[in-house]
Write an enzyme that holds these catalytic residues in place. Structure first.
Site, PDB file in Angstrom:
ATOM      1  N   ARG A 250      -3.606   4.924 -10.312  1.00  0.00           N
ATOM      2  CA  ARG A 250      -4.227   3.979  -9.379  1.00  0.00           C
ATOM      3  C   ARG A 250      -4.721   4.748  -8.153  1.00  0.00           C
ATOM      4  NH1 ARG A 250       0.562   0.417  -6.392  1.00  0.00           N
ATOM      5  NH2 ARG A 250      -1.192  -0.934  -5.929  1.00  0.00           N
TER       6      ARG A 250
ATOM      7  N   PRO B 105       6.074  -3.761  -8.309  1.00  0.00           N
ATOM      8  CA  PRO B 105       4.878  -3.913  -9.137  1.00  0.00           C
ATOM      9  C   PRO B 105       3.801  -2.858  -8.886  1.00  0.00           C
ATOM     10  CG  PRO B 105       5.559  -6.032  -8.296  1.00  0.00           C
ATOM     11  CD  PRO B 105       6.455  -5.011  -7.657  1.00  0.00           C
ATOM     12  N   ASN B 106       3.237  -2.400  -9.988  1.00  0.00           N
ATOM     13  CA  ASN B 106       2.090  -1.472 -10.012  1.00  0.00           C
ATOM     14  C   ASN B 106       2.435  -0.025  -9.665  1.00  0.00           C
ATOM     15  OD1 ASN B 106       0.102  -3.482 -10.744  1.00  0.00           O
ATOM     16  ND2 ASN B 106       0.378  -4.290  -8.688  1.00  0.00           N
TER      17      ASN B 106
ATOM     18  N   ALA C  95       3.440  -4.939  -3.553  1.00  0.00           N
ATOM     19  CA  ALA C  95       2.885  -6.118  -2.869  1.00  0.00           C
ATOM     20  C   ALA C  95       3.945  -7.187  -2.592  1.00  0.00           C
ATOM     21  CB  ALA C  95       1.735  -6.691  -3.688  1.00  0.00           C
TER      22      ALA C  95
ATOM     23  N   GLU D 276      13.021   0.813   3.508  1.00  0.00           N
ATOM     24  CA  GLU D 276      11.764   0.370   2.886  1.00  0.00           C
ATOM     25  C   GLU D 276      10.739   1.506   3.010  1.00  0.00           C
ATOM     26  OE1 GLU D 276      10.301  -3.059   4.984  1.00  0.00           O
ATOM     27  OE2 GLU D 276       8.305  -2.897   4.096  1.00  0.00           O
TER      28      GLU D 276
ATOM     29  N   TYR E 291      -2.817   6.391  -2.713  1.00  0.00           N
ATOM     30  CA  TYR E 291      -1.421   6.530  -3.143  1.00  0.00           C
ATOM     31  C   TYR E 291      -1.027   7.943  -3.572  1.00  0.00           C
ATOM     32  CZ  TYR E 291      -1.601   1.444  -3.000  1.00  0.00           C
ATOM     33  OH  TYR E 291      -1.743   0.140  -2.587  1.00  0.00           O
TER      34      TYR E 291
ATOM     35  N   ASN F  99      10.500   0.614  -2.521  1.00  0.00           N
ATOM     36  CA  ASN F  99       9.090   0.340  -2.273  1.00  0.00           C
ATOM     37  C   ASN F  99       8.779  -0.928  -3.062  1.00  0.00           C
ATOM     38  OD1 ASN F  99       6.356   0.094  -2.138  1.00  0.00           O
ATOM     39  ND2 ASN F  99       5.907   2.251  -2.545  1.00  0.00           N
TER      40      ASN F  99
ATOM     41  N   HIS G 233       6.755   2.929   1.989  1.00  0.00           N
ATOM     42  CA  HIS G 233       5.399   2.716   1.461  1.00  0.00           C
ATOM     43  C   HIS G 233       4.654   4.033   1.460  1.00  0.00           C
ATOM     44  CE1 HIS G 233       5.998  -1.559   1.588  1.00  0.00           C
ATOM     45  NE2 HIS G 233       6.514  -1.398   2.794  1.00  0.00           N
TER      46      HIS G 233
ATOM     47  N   ARG H 272      -4.416  -0.885   6.868  1.00  0.00           N
ATOM     48  CA  ARG H 272      -5.190  -1.407   5.731  1.00  0.00           C
ATOM     49  C   ARG H 272      -5.558  -2.870   5.995  1.00  0.00           C
ATOM     50  NH1 ARG H 272      -2.232   0.172   0.327  1.00  0.00           N
ATOM     51  NH2 ARG H 272      -4.282  -0.425  -0.478  1.00  0.00           N
TER      52      ARG H 272
HETATM   53  C1  DQA Z   1       2.539  -0.089  -1.195  1.00  0.00           C
HETATM   54  C2  DQA Z   1       1.669  -0.915  -0.238  1.00  0.00           C
HETATM   55  C3  DQA Z   1       1.509  -2.341  -0.755  1.00  0.00           C
HETATM   56  O1  DQA Z   1       0.692  -3.097   0.132  1.00  0.00           O
HETATM   57  C4  DQA Z   1       0.838  -2.321  -2.117  1.00  0.00           C
HETATM   58  O2  DQA Z   1       0.728  -3.639  -2.611  1.00  0.00           O
HETATM   59  C5  DQA Z   1       1.524  -1.433  -3.078  1.00  0.00           C
HETATM   60  C6  DQA Z   1       2.023  -0.141  -2.621  1.00  0.00           C
HETATM   61  C7  DQA Z   1       2.573   1.390  -0.776  1.00  0.00           C
HETATM   62  O3  DQA Z   1       3.427   2.116  -1.303  1.00  0.00           O
HETATM   63  O4  DQA Z   1       1.764   1.847   0.020  1.00  0.00           O
HETATM   64  O5  DQA Z   1       1.599  -1.720  -4.276  1.00  0.00           O
HETATM   65  O6  DQA Z   1       3.854  -0.602  -1.148  1.00  0.00           O
END
Ligand code: DQA
Length: 148
Positions: A17, A9-10, A76, A97, A22, A73, A99, A106
């Site tokens: 964003r 997501p996102n 959240a 995994e 990011y 990735n 990020h 954070r």
């Molecule tokens: C993320 C870190 C997560 O906490 C966040 O919700 C994201 C992106 C990262 O790539 O740093 O959407 O996975």
């Protein structure tokens, strides 16, 4: 060899964003960088992004039999999705995994990953380069290159 590159997501909003956290690469630019690296490694990647937990799980279930590994990735979902974790575990594939941001630097709630216990490893805080590191590592391991 085929690697699934999955973004949750996102992550479709990369480039728009919070760029301080990011970075400014878009998801298409990131995918293009990974495709280029995959070509030079002589492997295939299949990229998928969804904002829906169920669609991510469907994708893993539908594609795991034809794949050798996963880079994910989970956004959240990292912090609470037991069903995504189960789907990855059930796939039997090695998963790294990734990020973009450092989830340990954070908010407290981001420091918990329910995915990491079943992951081959985790790369956090290295921006888009983390995906490249994950790809190179996964391919090297799958090719049976020594870890030393
Ligand atoms: C993320 C870190 C997560 O906490 C966040 O919700 C994201 C992106 C990262 O790539 O740093 O959407 O996975």
């Amino acid at each position: 060899m085929k690697i699934l590159v999955i973004n949750g997501p996102n992550l479709n909003m990369l480039g728009k964003r919070n760029k301080v956290i990011y970075g400014d690469k878009t998801l298409s630019e990131l995918d293009a960088t990974l495709k280029k690296e995959a070509q030079s490694l002589g492997i295939d990647i299949v990229s998928f992004q969804s904002n829906s937990e169920g669609k991510l799980i469907d994708f893993i279930q539908e594609h795991s039999s034809e794949a050798d590994g996963v880079i994910i990735n989970p956004g959240a979902l990292t912090h609470y999705s037991f069903s995504l974790r189960d789907a990855l575990a059930d796939s039997g594939l090695p998963a790294i995994e990734v990020h973009l941001s450092n989830i340990y630097a954070r908010e407290d709630w981001r420091a918990k990953s329910v995915i990491s216990p079943i992951a081959r490893g985790q790369i956090t805080g290295l921006g888009w380069r983390g995906y490249l590191a994950a790809l190179r590592t996964l391919v090297s391991e799958l090719k049976g290159e020594s870890r030393e």
